[in-house]
Motif scaffolding. Sequence first.
Motif, PDB file in Angstrom:
ATOM      1  N   LEU A  61     -46.632  33.405  45.804  1.00 22.30           N
ATOM      2  CA  LEU A  61     -48.071  33.192  45.635  1.00 22.30           C
ATOM      3  C   LEU A  61     -48.821  33.725  46.843  1.00 22.30           C
ATOM      4  CD1 LEU A  61     -50.275  31.834  43.839  1.00 22.30           C
ATOM      5  CD2 LEU A  61     -49.985  29.792  45.259  1.00 22.30           C
ATOM      6  N   ALA A  62     -49.672  34.737  46.585  1.00 22.47           N
ATOM      7  CA  ALA A  62     -50.478  35.334  47.648  1.00 22.47           C
ATOM      8  C   ALA A  62     -51.953  35.076  47.372  1.00 22.47           C
ATOM      9  CB  ALA A  62     -50.207  36.836  47.736  1.00 22.47           C
ATOM     10  N   PRO A 220     -42.352  38.525  29.535  1.00 21.40           N
ATOM     11  CA  PRO A 220     -42.924  37.223  29.897  1.00 21.40           C
ATOM     12  C   PRO A 220     -44.447  37.198  29.923  1.00 21.40           C
ATOM     13  CG  PRO A 220     -41.047  37.707  31.298  1.00 21.40           C
ATOM     14  CD  PRO A 220     -41.314  38.945  30.490  1.00 21.40           C
ATOM     15  N   LEU A 221     -45.076  38.313  30.323  1.00 26.62           N
ATOM     16  CA  LEU A 221     -46.529  38.328  30.384  1.00 26.62           C
ATOM     17  C   LEU A 221     -47.153  38.278  28.996  1.00 26.62           C
ATOM     18  CD1 LEU A 221     -45.952  39.016  33.340  1.00 26.62           C
ATOM     19  CD2 LEU A 221     -47.862  40.606  33.275  1.00 26.62           C
ATOM     20  N   SER A 231     -53.736  37.967  31.860  1.00 31.41           N
ATOM     21  CA  SER A 231     -52.722  38.537  32.748  1.00 31.41           C
ATOM     22  C   SER A 231     -53.208  39.840  33.377  1.00 31.41           C
ATOM     23  CB  SER A 231     -51.412  38.773  31.989  1.00 31.41           C
ATOM     24  OG  SER A 231     -51.605  39.650  30.891  1.00 31.41           O
ATOM     25  N   ALA A 232     -54.135  40.528  32.702  1.00 28.47           N
ATOM     26  CA  ALA A 232     -54.657  41.778  33.258  1.00 28.47           C
ATOM     27  C   ALA A 232     -55.566  41.522  34.457  1.00 28.47           C
ATOM     28  CB  ALA A 232     -55.424  42.541  32.178  1.00 28.47           C
ATOM     29  N   VAL A 233     -56.404  40.504  34.392  1.00 32.64           N
ATOM     30  CA  VAL A 233     -57.324  40.220  35.490  1.00 32.64           C
ATOM     31  C   VAL A 233     -56.620  39.498  36.636  1.00 32.64           C
ATOM     32  CG1 VAL A 233     -58.144  37.967  34.672  1.00 32.64           C
ATOM     33  CG2 VAL A 233     -59.674  39.434  36.003  1.00 32.64           C
ATOM     34  N   ALA A 234     -55.546  38.780  36.350  1.00 30.77           N
ATOM     35  CA  ALA A 234     -54.831  38.032  37.385  1.00 30.77           C
ATOM     36  C   ALA A 234     -54.098  38.971  38.338  1.00 30.77           C
ATOM     37  CB  ALA A 234     -53.838  37.067  36.737  1.00 30.77           C
ATOM     38  N   ASP A 235     -54.103  38.635  39.613  1.00 32.41           N
ATOM     39  CA  ASP A 235     -53.352  39.418  40.588  1.00 32.41           C
ATOM     40  C   ASP A 235     -51.856  39.170  40.443  1.00 32.41           C
ATOM     41  OD1 ASP A 235     -55.563  40.616  42.244  1.00 32.41           O
ATOM     42  OD2 ASP A 235     -56.070  38.504  42.465  1.00 32.41           O
ATOM     43  N   ARG A 252     -44.543  38.304  38.509  1.00 30.35           N
ATOM     44  CA  ARG A 252     -44.887  39.725  38.555  1.00 30.35           C
ATOM     45  C   ARG A 252     -46.345  39.841  38.972  1.00 30.35           C
ATOM     46  NH1 ARG A 252     -45.112  43.081  33.074  1.00 30.35           N
ATOM     47  NH2 ARG A 252     -43.060  42.131  32.804  1.00 30.35           N
ATOM     48  N   GLY A 253     -46.645  40.801  39.841  1.00 28.54           N
ATOM     49  CA  GLY A 253     -48.026  40.928  40.277  1.00 28.54           C
ATOM     50  C   GLY A 253     -48.291  42.185  41.061  1.00 28.54           C
TER      51      GLY A 253
END
Length: 286
Positions: A61-62, A220-221, A231-235, A252-253
Amino acid sequence: MTDHGPADDEIVVPLSAYEAERHQRGGSAKSKKRKAFKRTSTTEIMQTDYPEINWIIPGYLAEGFSVLAGRQKLGKTWLALDWGIAVAAGGYAMGAFDCDAGDVLYIDLENGHRRIQRRVEAIFPIEKARPDLSRLHWVTEAPGLDKGFIEAADGWRLSVPEPRLLVIDVLQRVKPAGKPGLTSYENDYAAYAELQSWATEHGIAVLGLHHTRKGGADDPLEALSGSNGLSAVADTTLVLDRDQNGMTLYVRGRDVEEKETAVRLDSGIWSILGEASDVRRSSKQD
């Protein structure tokens, strides 16, 4: 006929290619302010010293907007609480990852103070062994993302010395209603775009809890409930899952290395078992 030049008080300014084209088309170059990209050269980018990524939970987590998804009653809240306590107390997340201490805001929109108390007591049954959790604050009511949530979050940010982690449990409770005429993807992306920008701008990790759909998915996404807009907007996207081999945490990120980790939840306490592939291989050999 004599060709007179401009008078002394006149200044002749050559038209730019853009203005000349508008003039030829009969339009006024001053009728509309010209839009332009704000450009940065590769040379400038490469010569700039940027700060290192602010990791809240190292490797998982960043800073930015992250989504933690999983089936109902699988333990998402317990995992988010584990991380919140580790950051607030400057302890170890999942018993393995040393976290820098900072201020945490946990927005729990599905549980009241009594249940929160019971969960903390389950993790720390002996009061004397309980760490200092004064930097972990709770909210049980919050406005929607379109009704002042960012403003309230910014008020918290400015009120504490080291804001590091904000948890939203669950995202559905603050998600605004979709706008007619937009696709599900467009509505989901637009709903969280400002939140993602706020988190990135201030170097804070915003962790939103979400559900996965029944039946799962190969990717998974793709298992997240709703469209791919979230999931597209999430870092970063994290997916908590369980099968015949036990529980796994997939991540994944944009800044994190893709991985799947075998994890275990025991009486509210999370622990790391190792890489999921290694644990599965070991189970088959046994």
